[in-house]
Enzyme design. Structure first.
Site, PDB file in Angstrom:
ATOM      1  N   ASP A  13      -6.105 -15.172 -15.796  1.00 19.56           N
ATOM      2  CA  ASP A  13      -6.752 -15.516 -17.291  1.00 19.56           C
ATOM      3  C   ASP A  13      -5.464 -15.762 -17.958  1.00 19.56           C
ATOM      4  OD1 ASP A  13      -9.794 -15.742 -18.293  1.00 19.56           O
ATOM      5  OD2 ASP A  13      -8.340 -15.405 -19.924  1.00 19.56           O
TER       6      ASP A  13
ATOM      7  N   CYS B 175     -20.846 -23.267 -18.366  1.00 17.03           N
ATOM      8  CA  CYS B 175     -22.178 -23.051 -19.045  1.00 17.03           C
ATOM      9  C   CYS B 175     -22.790 -24.004 -20.137  1.00 17.03           C
ATOM     10  CB  CYS B 175     -22.082 -21.523 -19.380  1.00 17.03           C
ATOM     11  SG  CYS B 175     -20.974 -21.195 -20.752  1.00 17.03           S
TER      12      CYS B 175
ATOM     13  N   ARG C  23      -7.845 -10.630 -22.999  1.00 13.84           N
ATOM     14  CA  ARG C  23      -9.171 -10.377 -22.053  1.00 13.84           C
ATOM     15  C   ARG C  23      -8.855 -10.121 -20.546  1.00 13.84           C
ATOM     16  NH1 ARG C  23     -13.218 -13.905 -22.802  1.00 13.84           N
ATOM     17  NH2 ARG C  23     -13.187 -14.594 -20.620  1.00 13.84           N
TER      18      ARG C  23
ATOM     19  N   ALA D 163     -10.667 -16.085 -15.009  1.00 14.55           N
ATOM     20  CA  ALA D 163     -11.609 -14.881 -14.533  1.00 14.55           C
ATOM     21  C   ALA D 163     -12.358 -13.916 -15.491  1.00 14.55           C
ATOM     22  CB  ALA D 163     -10.609 -13.914 -13.300  1.00 14.55           C
ATOM     23  N   ALA D 164     -11.426 -13.939 -16.569  1.00 16.89           N
ATOM     24  CA  ALA D 164     -11.936 -12.887 -17.515  1.00 16.89           C
ATOM     25  C   ALA D 164     -13.451 -13.272 -17.944  1.00 16.89           C
ATOM     26  CB  ALA D 164     -11.012 -12.598 -18.798  1.00 16.89           C
ATOM     27  N   PRO D 165     -14.248 -12.102 -18.082  1.00 18.47           N
ATOM     28  CA  PRO D 165     -13.783 -10.679 -18.109  1.00 18.47           C
ATOM     29  C   PRO D 165     -14.141 -10.069 -16.617  1.00 18.47           C
ATOM     30  CG  PRO D 165     -16.194 -10.843 -18.718  1.00 18.47           C
ATOM     31  CD  PRO D 165     -15.665 -12.302 -18.724  1.00 18.47           C
TER      32      PRO D 165
ATOM     33  N   LYS E 238     -17.349 -12.560 -12.313  1.00 18.34           N
ATOM     34  CA  LYS E 238     -17.485 -13.373 -10.966  1.00 18.34           C
ATOM     35  C   LYS E 238     -16.374 -12.896  -9.956  1.00 18.34           C
ATOM     36  CE  LYS E 238     -19.444 -17.468 -13.082  1.00 18.34           C
ATOM     37  NZ  LYS E 238     -19.638 -16.817 -14.435  1.00 18.34           N
TER      38      LYS E 238
ATOM     39  N   ASP F 273     -14.203 -21.384 -13.265  1.00 21.91           N
ATOM     40  CA  ASP F 273     -15.383 -21.172 -14.366  1.00 21.91           C
ATOM     41  C   ASP F 273     -14.817 -21.590 -15.658  1.00 21.91           C
ATOM     42  OD1 ASP F 273     -17.909 -20.560 -15.097  1.00 21.91           O
ATOM     43  OD2 ASP F 273     -17.172 -18.562 -15.620  1.00 21.91           O
TER      44      ASP F 273
END
Length: 525
Positions: free
Chosen positions: A137, A235, A142, A114-116, A119, A182
Site C-alpha cells: 500500500d 466499490c 495504512r 492492500a490496506a487495511p 483481502k 482493489d
C-alpha cells in the site's frame, strides 16, 4: 430512507438504472448486512460455524468460501476469538474479488492496494502457507493496520511493502501469477455502510480517481506473468471507474483478455452500453459484458464491481522481457537516490535456520544488514528450547538490525524499496537473548510450543490476559511438551498463551506467575 444521498448522484443513477432505480433507491432504507470470514489458516470454516459462540449463528455468504453473515448485536470484534485471529470482520460484497482471483497454494500473489488487509488475509488463507504474498500500500500509516491484520491472521508467507506501484515494476516485472487491484475509488457502493464517504464523493471529481486507476492498472499489468490472472475491483457504481478502465486497458494491451464471470448469486453483468470512451474498438467495449456488478438491491451486500483479466501466454512470451535478477546490476531501480541499497552479509544455513559467519551465502541461508548483533544465533537457541515442533522454515532468514524475519522463498532483492515487513517477524535479539514477537505467536499452532498455557474464552482469565494483566498460574493450565530426548522442559521461561487452543501471545513463567508478554499495541483496551 435515513441516508441523505447527493442529488447529482441520485439523478445520474436514475438515468443509468431506469426501471431498477426504485428498487436500488429503496435498498438504502434497508438494514445493511454484516459479514465475517473465518480464517481457514487456523480453523475450518464450516466446523467453526457449527460451534460459533455468536448468539444468532452464522449464515453462509454464497459467493465466499468461509464467509458468513452475522447479526449486528453479536459484536464479534468483542469476542476473544477475534483476538485469536479466528475470523476477519469483512463486508460480504468485499469478499468477492479475492474469490474471483482463483488463488492456489504455491502461487506468487500481489495485493497492490492492500490496506487495511482484509483481502490480503483472504488471499493468504487460499495460499495455505505455500507460495508468496506481497501486500503493498502506498499510504505509510495504512500499512500499520495491514501488517497487523496479516500477523493477527497468522500469515507466515507474506512480505509487506509501502510503495507506489511504478516503483515495484522493475523488481517484479512479469513476476506474479495473480494480482489483485482493489483500486481507490469514489466509494459510491459504500454510502450505506459508511456515510462519511459521501463527503469524499463531493470533494473529489471523477477524474481524480480515474487518472489514478489508469496508472495503477498499467503498472499492475506489467507485473503479471504470462498466463496469470489480474482482478480489478472497486466499490463504486461509476462506469468511468469500472467498465471504461477495463475497455481502455484492453485497447492498450492486446495481450490481455477478459475472463467472463458466470452469472450467479444475483450478480449482474458489466454494462458496455455505459462506456462512452471515444476511439476504442467496439470489441474491447463489448468485452466488459463479461465483468460483474454487485448491486445492493439484488444481493445481501453493498455495491461492488469486478473484472477478471488474463494475460495471454503467446503474446506475453513475445512482448515481455523478464528481469532475470530483480535488484541486480541490470535493475535501474537499485540504489535509487534517497533510498540507498541495504548493505548485507549472507550466511549459509540448513533448513533456513542460519549458519556461521564467513560462510558463503546460499539460497536457504539468511541475509543480515551490517550490525554487531546476531539475532540468528539467539533465535536458534530459542527455537531449540521452546519451539522444537516448528521444524525448518521455508525460504531464508533476514536480519534487519536486531529484528529477525522468516522470508518466504522466491522473494527477489528488495533493496531500494520501502519494506514494512520482510516476512514473518520472528522477534529480536536483546542483550544476547531472543525476544519472540507477537507475530510469531499468532502464526504458531499450539502444539508447536514446548510450553503453553491454556484458557477458555468464557473464563475471566482470558480477558485479563488479553488486557495485559499478569496472572497467577494454576499448574493444571500449563502443558509441557517432551523434547526429542523424551525429557520435559523446565517449567520456567517463555510460554505460548492460548485461548480455546489458539495462540494469542506470550507469557513468562516465574515464581508461580504468568508475566504478561502480550505486545502493548495488541492489548484489548
Amino acid at each position: 430512507m435515513s441516508i441523505r444521498l447527493p442529488e447529482p448522484f441520485v439523478a445520474r443513477m436514475r438515468v443509468l438504472l431506469g426501471d431498477e432505480f426504485d428498487d436500488w433507491l429503496a435498498s438504502y432504507g434497508a438494514p445493511r448486512r454484516y459479514g465475517l470470514r473465518v480464517n481457514t489458516l487456523k480453523t475450518d470454516g464450516e466446523s467453526y460455524r457449527m460451534r460459533s459462540p455468536l448468539s444468532a449463528g452464522l449464515k453462509p455468504v454464497p459467493w465466499a468460501e468461509a464467509g458468513y453473515y452475522y447479526s449486528e448485536e453479536d459484536r464479534p470484534g468483542k469476542h476473544p476469538h477475534y483476538h485469536a485471529g479466528l475470523y476477519y470482520i469483512q463486508e460480504p460484497s468485499a469478499m468477492a474479488p479475492a474469490e474471483l482471483l482463483d488463488v492456489r497454494p504455491g502461487h506468487r500473489v500481489l495485493d497492490l492496494c492492500a490496506a487495511p488487509g482484509g483481502k490480503s488475509t483472504q488471499i493468504a488463507a487460499k495460499l495455505k502457507g505455500q507460495g508468496l504474498l506481497v501486500a503493498n500500500d502506498n499510504a505509510r500509516e495504512r500499512t500499520k493496520a495491514l501488517a497487523r491484520n496479516l500477523e493477527l491472521a497468522g500469515v507466515r508467507n507474506a512480505v509487506v511493502l509501502n510503495e507506489e506501484p511504478e516503483r515495484l515494476v522493475p523488481v517484479f516485472r512479469a513476476f506474479f501469477d495473480r494480482i489483485l487491484v482493489d483500486a481507490p475509488c469514489s466509494g459510491e457502493g459504500m454510502f450505506r455502510k459508511d456515510e462519511s464517504m459521501i463527503a469524499d464523493w463531493l470533494r473529489y471529481p471523477a477524474a481524480h480517481w480515474t487518472s489514478m486507476q489508469r496508472e495503477i492498472l498499467r503498472h499492475a499489468a506489467e507485473m503479471l506473468a504470462p498466463g496469470g490472472v489480474l482482478v480489478y475491483s472497486t466499490c463504486t457504481f461509476s462506469p468511468e471507474e469500472n467498465e471504461e478502465r477495463i475497455a481502455e486497458l484492453l485497447a492498450e494491451r492486446p495481450d490481455f483478455e477478459v475472463v467472463p464471470v458466470p452469472p450467479a448469486h444475483g450478480w449482474a453483468p458489466g454494462r458496455p452500453d455505459w462506456v462512452s470512451l471515444e476511439g476504442i474498438d467496439r470489441r474491447h467495449v463489448d468485452a466488459v459484458a463479461g465483468t460483474v456488478r454487485l448491486w445492493p438491491h439484488r444481493i445481501e451486500g453493498e455495491g461492488h464491481y469486478a473484472a477478471v483479466l488474463r494475460r495471454k501466454v503467446e503474446a506475453g512470451r513475445e512482448s515481455v522481457a523478464v528481469n532475470p535478477r530483480p535488484g541486480g546490476p541490470d535493475d535501474e531501480s537499485a540504489g535509487t537516490p534517497g533510498r540507498p541499497r541495504l548493505k548485507t552479509r549472507q550466511y549459509a544455513g540448513r533448513r533456513g535456520n542460519g549458519g556461521k559467519p564467513g560462510q558463503r551465502g546460499k539460497a536457504r541461508g539468511y541475509i543480515a544488514n551490517v550490525s554487531d548483533a546476531d539475532p540468528v544465533d539467539a533465535w536458534r537457541s530459542f527455537q531449540e528450547e521452546l519451539l522444537p515442533g516448528l521444524g525448518g522454515l521455508p525460504g531464508r532468514l533476514v536480519a534487519v538490525g536486531e529484528k529477525l524475519y522468516a522470508q518466504p522463498a522466491g522473494v527477489p532483492e528488495l533493496s531500494g524499496l520501502s519494506v514494512v515487513r520482510h516476512g514473518w517477524l520472528l522477534g529480536e535479539a536483546r542483550r544476547g537473548r531472543f525476544a519472540p514477537s507477537q507475530a510469531l505467536a499468532m502464526g504458531l499452532a499450539a502444539e508447536e510450543a514446548a510450553r503453553r498455557v491454556e484458557y477458555g474464552a468464557d473464563e475471566p482469565e482470558a480477558l485479563k490476559y488479553l488486557k495485559g494483566e499478569t496472572l497467577p498460574l494454576e499448574p493444571e493450565r500449563l502443558t509441557l511438551r517432551p523434547g526429542e530426548d523424551g525429557r520435559l522442559p523446565d517449567a520456567a521461561g517463555y510460554a505460548l498463551v492460548c485461548i480455546d487452543g489458539y495462540p494469542v501471545g506470550w507469557g513468562k513463567l516465574r515464581d508461580g506467575l504468568l508475566i504478561n508478554e502480550r505486545a502493548p499495541g495488541w492489548r484489548w483496551m
